[in-house]
Scaffold this motif. Structure first.
Motif, PDB file in Angstrom:
ATOM      1  N   ILE A  26       0.820  -1.215   0.000  1.00 20.70           N
ATOM      2  CA  ILE A  26       0.000   0.000   0.000  1.00 20.70           C
ATOM      3  C   ILE A  26       0.853   1.263   0.000  1.00 20.70           C
ATOM      4  CG2 ILE A  26      -1.680   1.321   1.367  1.00 20.70           C
ATOM      5  CD1 ILE A  26      -2.863  -1.292   2.295  1.00 20.70           C
ATOM      6  N   GLN A  29       1.142   3.863  -2.757  1.00 19.62           N
ATOM      7  CA  GLN A  29      -0.117   4.487  -3.161  1.00 19.62           C
ATOM      8  C   GLN A  29      -0.454   5.729  -2.339  1.00 19.62           C
ATOM      9  OE1 GLN A  29      -1.592   3.577  -5.794  1.00 19.62           O
ATOM     10  NE2 GLN A  29      -2.286   1.462  -5.842  1.00 19.62           N
ATOM     11  N   LEU A  33      -3.794   8.222  -2.828  1.00 17.55           N
ATOM     12  CA  LEU A  33      -4.968   7.960  -2.003  1.00 17.55           C
ATOM     13  C   LEU A  33      -5.384   9.213  -1.240  1.00 17.55           C
ATOM     14  CD1 LEU A  33      -3.937   4.514  -0.469  1.00 17.55           C
ATOM     15  CD2 LEU A  33      -5.561   4.892  -2.326  1.00 17.55           C
ATOM     16  N   SER A  38      -5.454   6.791   3.647  1.00 17.10           N
ATOM     17  CA  SER A  38      -4.134   6.404   4.152  1.00 17.10           C
ATOM     18  C   SER A  38      -4.141   6.301   5.667  1.00 17.10           C
ATOM     19  CB  SER A  38      -3.085   7.422   3.695  1.00 17.10           C
ATOM     20  OG  SER A  38      -3.027   7.494   2.280  1.00 17.10           O
ATOM     21  N   ALA A  41      -6.126   3.160   6.708  1.00 16.16           N
ATOM     22  CA  ALA A  41      -5.374   1.936   6.453  1.00 16.16           C
ATOM     23  C   ALA A  41      -4.290   1.726   7.499  1.00 16.16           C
ATOM     24  CB  ALA A  41      -4.769   1.980   5.051  1.00 16.16           C
ATOM     25  N   THR A  90      -8.988   3.335  -4.163  1.00 20.56           N
ATOM     26  CA  THR A  90      -9.275   3.724  -2.780  1.00 20.56           C
ATOM     27  C   THR A  90     -10.085   2.644  -2.072  1.00 20.56           C
ATOM     28  OG1 THR A  90      -9.243   6.076  -3.354  1.00 20.56           O
ATOM     29  CG2 THR A  90     -10.389   5.463  -1.319  1.00 20.56           C
ATOM     30  N   VAL A  93      -8.139  -0.690  -1.333  1.00 17.92           N
ATOM     31  CA  VAL A  93      -7.240  -0.549  -0.183  1.00 17.92           C
ATOM     32  C   VAL A  93      -8.032  -0.651   1.118  1.00 17.92           C
ATOM     33  CG1 VAL A  93      -5.743   1.070   1.036  1.00 17.92           C
ATOM     34  CG2 VAL A  93      -5.477   0.745  -1.418  1.00 17.92           C
ATOM     35  N   THR A  97      -7.520  -3.743   3.973  1.00 14.91           N
ATOM     36  CA  THR A  97      -7.154  -3.523   5.374  1.00 14.91           C
ATOM     37  C   THR A  97      -8.265  -3.972   6.322  1.00 14.91           C
ATOM     38  OG1 THR A  97      -7.907  -1.220   5.135  1.00 14.91           O
ATOM     39  CG2 THR A  97      -5.569  -1.647   4.852  1.00 14.91           C
ATOM     40  N   THR A 119      -4.257  -5.323  -5.242  1.00 13.29           N
ATOM     41  CA  THR A 119      -3.746  -4.017  -4.826  1.00 13.29           C
ATOM     42  C   THR A 119      -2.334  -3.803  -5.345  1.00 13.29           C
ATOM     43  OG1 THR A 119      -5.099  -4.173  -2.821  1.00 13.29           O
ATOM     44  CG2 THR A 119      -3.355  -2.519  -2.837  1.00 13.29           C
ATOM     45  N   ASN A 123      -0.912  -0.542  -8.285  1.00 13.83           N
ATOM     46  CA  ASN A 123       0.163   0.449  -8.256  1.00 13.83           C
ATOM     47  C   ASN A 123       0.582   0.857  -9.660  1.00 13.83           C
ATOM     48  OD1 ASN A 123       1.485   0.960  -5.365  1.00 13.83           O
ATOM     49  ND2 ASN A 123       0.740  -1.142  -5.409  1.00 13.83           N
TER      50      ASN A 123
END
Length: 671
Positions: A26, A29, A33, A38, A41, A90, A93, A97, A119, A123
């Protein structure tokens, strides 16, 4: 701390490893994001790690449903949709999580692996750079290690063992991936999502306000790479043409909005002189339709996948935005003229200025016109006079000119006397128009630096530049770069703009400046090779590969046949490998299986995968007391078990057991 990790239960250790891999996947990213995503997560991963270390129960499904609804609402509020690239990344992710909070079974872990691989691929929606590829390769190995480890349910196998097996799997799959990369039909864009536009990569713009290019010059990222077929032109002739801005409203410059009908507007009328400069451009994606070429290119650039046309102001424009790395060849002439040689009505478009802006610049134009030194002077003389004013009037070139007000030309000419190329070019064009000389602003890139490793010229965003073109009777449009009058080193030498360096780069530069230069050149060369051979492996290059293999006129059918043939060949090799592996399977297991088959044929009921001792026990139960033959077989089975589980079994003893197997009196029927 390491000792504490070793002492953790296996479930906690494996969970922490998986969470670390997810965080690694992650991390690249973060810039793509929303901030809330972020933060969410990171919080969820830390929360899950805390629960694993403490051995606490996972949150209830009501907690998860609440967090999921909150994340769904936040995603929709941020992107105004739940579809498309940005919203999709978004959301994936968030799902990845949150799924860690209900990882109770192996099935939950497999779902996390699936989301993790997806995921990881996402990227590449935003960057296909070499650095991203290396980071995602490490993420791939991490996910494979966690996947292999999940298939080792017994005991506490070390993660290194799973990592070695994962690496072996990746190496075995690499040839197949290479073949698919070379032959699988290329459908552009490879990593794009058609319904999404890129979110505004820094670059040239169709509009120019004071300060835009100044901020761009601080960006040290690469805009394009150029490889010249022969000797490169002089550095002060390296003007790479971008958008031409001709309409000014007092605050910003835009592309021409002519007051004349199309049939009356100017045409290019390009005339070239001298020898052509042949070169190849590798253009970074910018989601703009501009095809950047060296000034000026009369012929259409060879651009695969795009149709390019030249506008009347010599700018080449593609039929759709360039959202992927592209490579094209072109020919330019550094000596040229264009535009009408005689006055025409359409030149009025390049004299227009908004009312009530820059009154002091208007006054300066009137004063120069009334100056006896310039009585009856032509446009060339007035241009030279303004350039002399820039050279001797105390004007300076700076990346930090400060904020300009609505009378930006007045402030430059009389107050600040400081500016970046856009301030200088804009103020110069305003003054030219005030003196009744048609003029316009041209933006693009100027100069570059040659990479000593691979010979490519690298043009960075810090090389973004703005200059002027004025119309002179008998000559047409003539390039005038007023920045050279203020700072000749900006265009006339290898003194380039430099983006601010971080502390680490500054430290290396102070210790050994040449080492820093060489290291950067090597990294740029590696990135360029990645771009040329991987990202720019296009459909045409696939067909060229078939030509090299002997196909005279390769087509997609030929490509399909080659791919199918290789797949069949790989399948046959895999089948042969399987047979060979079966043949070289554990000889002890093969020997035990052969013994069990003989006893089953004799009538002894044996369960599948029965060990040697169990077979001996069942055989002893069916054996008549004193039966020497059956006792010999039982003793042989016990010696088989003893050899298998001996601390240091000797290979030669297995050979002895194999010879005894052939000499034993195996019964035809067991009573």
């Amino acid at each position: 701390m390491l000792q504490a990790l070793k002492n953790l239960p296996r479930e906690a250790r494996d969970t922490l490893f998986l969470l670390t891999v997810i965080a690694w996947v992650i991390a690249p990213q973060i810039n793509n994001l929303p901030l809330w995503c972020s933060a969410m997560a990171a919080t969820v991963l830390l929360w899950r790690a805390y629960l694993a270390v403490r051995g606490l129960t996972l949150p209830s499904r009501w907690w998860l449903m609440g967090l999921l609804m909150l994340a769904t609402g936040a995603t929709f509020y941020t992107h105004r949709t739940l579809l498309g690239r940005d919203a999709g990344v978004t959301y994936i992710v968030v799902l990845l999580t949150l799924k860690t909070l209900e990882m109770r079974t192996r099935r939950d872990a497999f779902v996390i692996f699936f989301l993790g691989f997806f995921t990881l691929l996402s990227n590449f929606f935003f960057s296909q750079s070499l650095l991203t590829a290396v980071a995602m390769l490490l993420g791939l190995l991490g996910l494979l290690t966690a996947l292999v480890n999940s298939h080792m349910p017994v005991g506490r196998p070390p993660l290194m063992q799973a990592a070695k097996l994962a690496g072996k799997m990746a190496l075995l799959g690499a040839p197949i991936m290479a073949v698919l990369f070379l032959l699988f039909p290329r459908i552009a864009p490879l990593w794009g999502v058609p319904t999404d536009a890129m979110s505004g990569r820094s670059g040239l713009s169709a509009r120019m306000q004071v300060g835009n290019i100044a901020s761009l010059a601080l960006d040290d990222s690469i805009a394009l790479r150029v490889r010249f077929a022969g000797a490169p032109p002089r550095l002060n002739d390296m003007y790479f043409r971008g958008p031409v801005l001709s309409t000014f409203d007092g605050r910003e410059w835009r592309e021409l909005q002519s007051a004349f009908p199309a049939r009356m507007q100017l045409s290019a009328d390009l005339q070239v002189q001298g020898e052509a400069v042949s070169y190849e451009v590798t253009l970074e994606p910018n989601n703009r339709p501009w095809v950047i070429v060296l000034d000026a290119a009369p012929g259409k650039p060879a651009l695969n996948g795009y149709r390019a046309t030249m506008t009347s102001d010599l700018q080449w424009v593609a039929d759709h935005p360039i959202a992927d790395l592209v490579r094209y060849t072109a020919q330019s002439y550094t000596s040229f003229r264009h535009g009408p040689a005689r006055p025409v009505a359409a030149l009025q478009d390049f004299l227009t200025l908004p009312a009530n802006f820059n009154p002091r610049t208007w006054q300066l134009a009137n004063d120069m016109r009334r100056d006896p030194r310039f009585a009856g002077a032509d446009a060339r003389t007035l241009v030279d006079a303004v350039l002399e004013r820039l050279r001797t009037g105390g004007y300076t070139y700076s990346l930090e000119p400060g904020v300009f007000g609505i009378h930006s030309a007045d402030e430059f000419w009389f107050d600040k006397k400081i500016g970046f190329c856009e301030h200088i070019a804009s103020s110069f064009v305003v003054l030219m128009r005030a003196m009744n000389i048609p003029a316009r602003v041209v933006t693009g890139y100027q100069g570059g630096e040659v990479n000593a490793v691979d010979g490519f010229w690298t043009v960075r965003q810090s090389d973004a530049h703005a200059w002027a073109e004025v119309w002179i009777a008998g000559q047409g449009w003539v390039r005038v770069d007023p920045t050279t009058a203020v700072a000749p080193g900006r265009t006339g030498s290898f003194v380039r703009l430099a983006a601010p360096r971080n502390i680490v780069a500054q430290a290396f530069n102070q210790i050994n400046p040449q080492f820093t230069v060489n290291l950067r050149a090597l990294w740029d060369a590696a990135n360029n090779s990645w771009n040329q051979w991987v990202l720019n492996y296009t459909q045409s290059r696939q067909l060229n590969l078939l030509r090299n293999l002997g196909f005279e006129s390769p087509s997609w059918e030929d490509l399909s046949y080659v791919l199918i043939a290789l797949v069949v060949a790989a399948s046959l090799v895999a089948a042969a490998w399987t047979l060979w592996e079966r043949h070289r399977q554990d000889p002890w297991l093969r020997l035990l299986r052969a013994a069990a088959q003989r006893l089953r044929r004799a009538g002894l009921a044996l369960p599948d995968n029965a060990p040697a001792r169990q077979i001996a026990t069942l055989l002893q139960a069916r054996t008549v007391t004193g039966d020497v033959r059956m006792n010999a077989i039982c003793q042989w089975l016990l010696r088989m078990e003893a050899w298998r589980y001996a601390p240091h079994p000797r290979p030669q003893q297995l050979g002895t057991l194999q010879r005894e197997f052939r000499s034993l009196p195996w019964p035809q029927r067991i009573p």
